[in-house]
Each structure stands twice: as structure tokens, then as C-alpha cells.
Design a protein around this motif. Structure first.
Motif, short mmCIF file in Angstrom:
data_model
loop_
_atom_site.label_atom_id
_atom_site.label_comp_id
_atom_site.label_asym_id
_atom_site.label_seq_id
_atom_site.Cartn_x
_atom_site.Cartn_y
_atom_site.Cartn_z
N GLY A 13 29.96 34.63 81.23
CA GLY A 13 30.90 35.43 82.01
C GLY A 13 31.68 36.31 81.06
N ASN A 15 33.17 39.72 81.52
CA ASN A 15 33.10 41.18 81.41
C ASN A 15 34.33 41.88 81.98
OD1 ASN A 15 30.84 41.60 79.95
ND2 ASN A 15 29.60 42.42 81.62
N ASN A 37 25.46 36.81 81.53
CA ASN A 37 25.84 36.95 82.93
C ASN A 37 24.62 37.35 83.73
OD1 ASN A 37 25.50 39.77 82.60
ND2 ASN A 37 27.66 40.04 82.06
N ARG A 38 24.83 37.64 85.00
CA ARG A 38 23.70 37.96 85.87
C ARG A 38 23.24 39.40 85.75
NH1 ARG A 38 25.43 34.87 91.53
NH2 ARG A 38 25.39 32.74 90.69
#
Length: 306
Positions: A13, A15, A37-38
């Protein structure tokens, strides 16, 4: 003991808000930083990017490949299921795991005194993986419990990560605060609407967004374990927050309305949320005083002249 060499750091995570400031500090300290992250948004220049779903073990292990890290800083571990997955994936892959936890783990520790870490010992917390942790409504209603149980998973006996859980106070500051909590006060002052507070309104500890980023970057290079409170010195009341907000609202004046039951305004508490930061101080971190940075934090969030 502070590690002086450059570290291989993975941030899960991160950002936005605290996370983007953490990335900037780690880079400035000379560390090699990877963010996972995704893929919804790219990391800043100089940061390696790994795209994976942290809740999908196969996706996570596949994306990581043979990578190993000195430190993993997990910004988005909210449940014991996520913590259990992290134990499986990162045991043997990192020497240290830093989980961002929350003051909400103390939601049952109502005391006028500042609460210490030992008030909630993760080793004594019961873990129930069968609860509907994947249900967003359940998770939102049980945020503190999810963090408590996540800490407990990391603290369990057996092969495990060397971990620390950073229990973060309420965060203020920055022109990118997406919560809208201080803006709530400003809007009430503009419209003359009352600000709902409990009949007995308790103070809380806070931390500036830059300070918690600095703390997490510092903690990444340390070797202490277990929970640690992260809060600036001093408690703040709703009235003090509103006084700082009023300086940015022309003719601003807070009107309070006491309510016995029902919803109250942000940063209004029926119980104390004050954390003792003495352990962090003994470990070598120096916090600032919340009253010193509060005017700047409000100005950053609301914008001068608002």
C-alpha cells in the motif's frame, strides 16, 4: 540498534497520504524501496513497483518471485486473515515486518490516564478467522477488533516474523487529507450549524502526517519488536481543534450541541483516546508537541483564507 546500511524495503500500500510521505523519506534515507499494490496508481520515481493483490496468496507469491527484503512495512493490514497470509508469505523472506496499527485497539481501555502498550497485549487477544472479515460493513464496524486480532496473529507462537505493530494516533495535516474531518468543522462554522459533541467529551492524542511518516521510516531501521504507540506529546480537545479551524473561517465561531446518544462530530469522543508515547521515547524517537504543529496542520488541510 539502528541499522546504518541501506535497506531493501517493501511497502504494501502507501501511494497516498501517510504512505507517499513514507516512500519519500525512505528514498531520502538512501534505501531501495519497492511498493506493492494492485496497480491502481504508479509509485513515485525511484521506487520499484510490484503489482499484486495482497489478499490473494497465489498472486502475492507469484508477483514477489524470489525477492527478499530487510523490512516490510504493511500499511494495509486490517484483519487477522491478512496477517495470517503475511506470516505465511513473508516468513523467511524478510527479517522485519512493521504493521501500521491504530489507537483504536484501545477502544475498550477507557481511562483518563494515557494508555500504555501493555494495556492490550497481542499475545492474549483471541483470534477468530471465521468472522466475516471480507464484509466491508463488518470490517468498518469492527476496525479496532480487526487490528487487535491482526496483531495477535503476528504475535502468536511458532515460526513467525520479527514484527512491530505501530499503534498510530489520529493523524492530522497535509493538503491531501482525504478524510474531510476538519472540513466538517469549517463547514459548520460557515453555515452556523451546531457541532454535535458528547455530553462528556474526552480529549485524544494526535500525530502530524509528516511525523508519523518519519516515525515509520525510523522504525523500519530499528530492531525492537512488539507494539509501540506513535503519538505527539499532549492531548487535544474538540474545542482546541475548532479554535484552530476558526482562524481559517471568516467570522468563524464554533457552536456546540451536547448529545447523550447518537452520532457526534469527528474528533469528538465519549471515551479517552490518549496514548502514552514513553516506549518510543526510550527506544530513541523524539516526538513533537501537538499544540505546536496544530495551527500549521489546520492551515495545510483547509488552505489559507478558507
Amino acid at each position: 540498534m539502528v541499522m546504518e546500511k541501506a535497506l531493501e524495503v517493501l511497502v504494501i500500500g502507501g501511494n497516498r497520504y501517510v504512505g507517499k510521505r513514507l516512500l519519500a523519506r525512505l528514498l531520502a534515507d538512501g534505501h531501495h524501496v519497492t511498493v506493492l499494490n494492485r496497480g491502481s496508481s504508479p509509485p513515485p520515481a525511484g521506487v520499484e513497483h510490484v503489482v499484486a493483490d495482497r489478499d490473494d496468496e497465489r498472486s502475492l507469491t507469484g508477483a514477489l518471485g524470489s525477492r527478499v527484503f530487510d523490512v516490510v512495512v504493511d500499511q494495509v493490514c486490517y484483519t487477522p486473515r491478512q496477517a495470517a497470509l503475511a506470516r505465511r508469505v513473508f516468513s523467511g523472506r524478510t527479517r522485519r515486518y512493521v504493521m501500521t496499527s491504530t489507537v483504536e485497539v484501545y477502544e475498550y481501555e477507557d481511562s483518563p490516564a494515557l494508555v500504555r502498550e501493555e494495556a492490550v497485549d497481542p499475545a492474549t487477544v483471541t483470534v477468530d478467522l471465521r468472522l466475516p472479515w471480507d464484509d466491508p460493513a463488518f470490517l468498518e464496524a469492527n476496525y479496532g477488533e480487526g487490528k487487535r486480532q491482526a496483531e495477535a496473529v503476528l504475535a502468536a507462537d511458532g515460526p513467525a516474523l520479527s514484527y512491530t505493530a505501530v499503534r498510530v494516533a489520529h493523524v492530522l495535516g497535509g493538503n491531501d487529507d482525504f478524510t474531510g474531518r476538519l472540513a466538517h468543522y469549517a463547514e459548520r462554522m460557515r453555515t452556523g450549524e451546531p457541532i454535535a459533541v458528547p455530553v462528556v467529551n474526552r480529549p485524544a492524542t494526535y500525530v502530524h502526517v509528516e511525523e508519523i511518516a518519519r516515525f515509520l521510516a525510523w522504525a523500519a531501521g530499528e530492531d525492537f519488536t512488539g507494539p509501540v504507540n506513535a503519538a505527539s506529546h499532549g492531548t487535544l480537545t474538540t474545542e482546541e481543534l475548532c479554535e484552530a479551524v476558526a482562524a481559517h473561517v471568516p467570522g468563524g465561531r464554533a457552536v456546540f450541541r451536547s448529545v447523550e446518544v447518537g452520532e457526534v462530530s469527528p474528533f469528538s469522543f465519549r471515551r479517552s483516546y490518549g496514548m502514552d508515547n514513553a516506549r518510543a521515547a526510550r527506544l530513541g524517537f523524539t516526538f513533537t508537541d501537538a499544540r505546536q504543529w496544530l495551527p500549521r496542520a489546520v492551515a495545510e488541510t483547509l488552505g489559507k483564507g478558507d
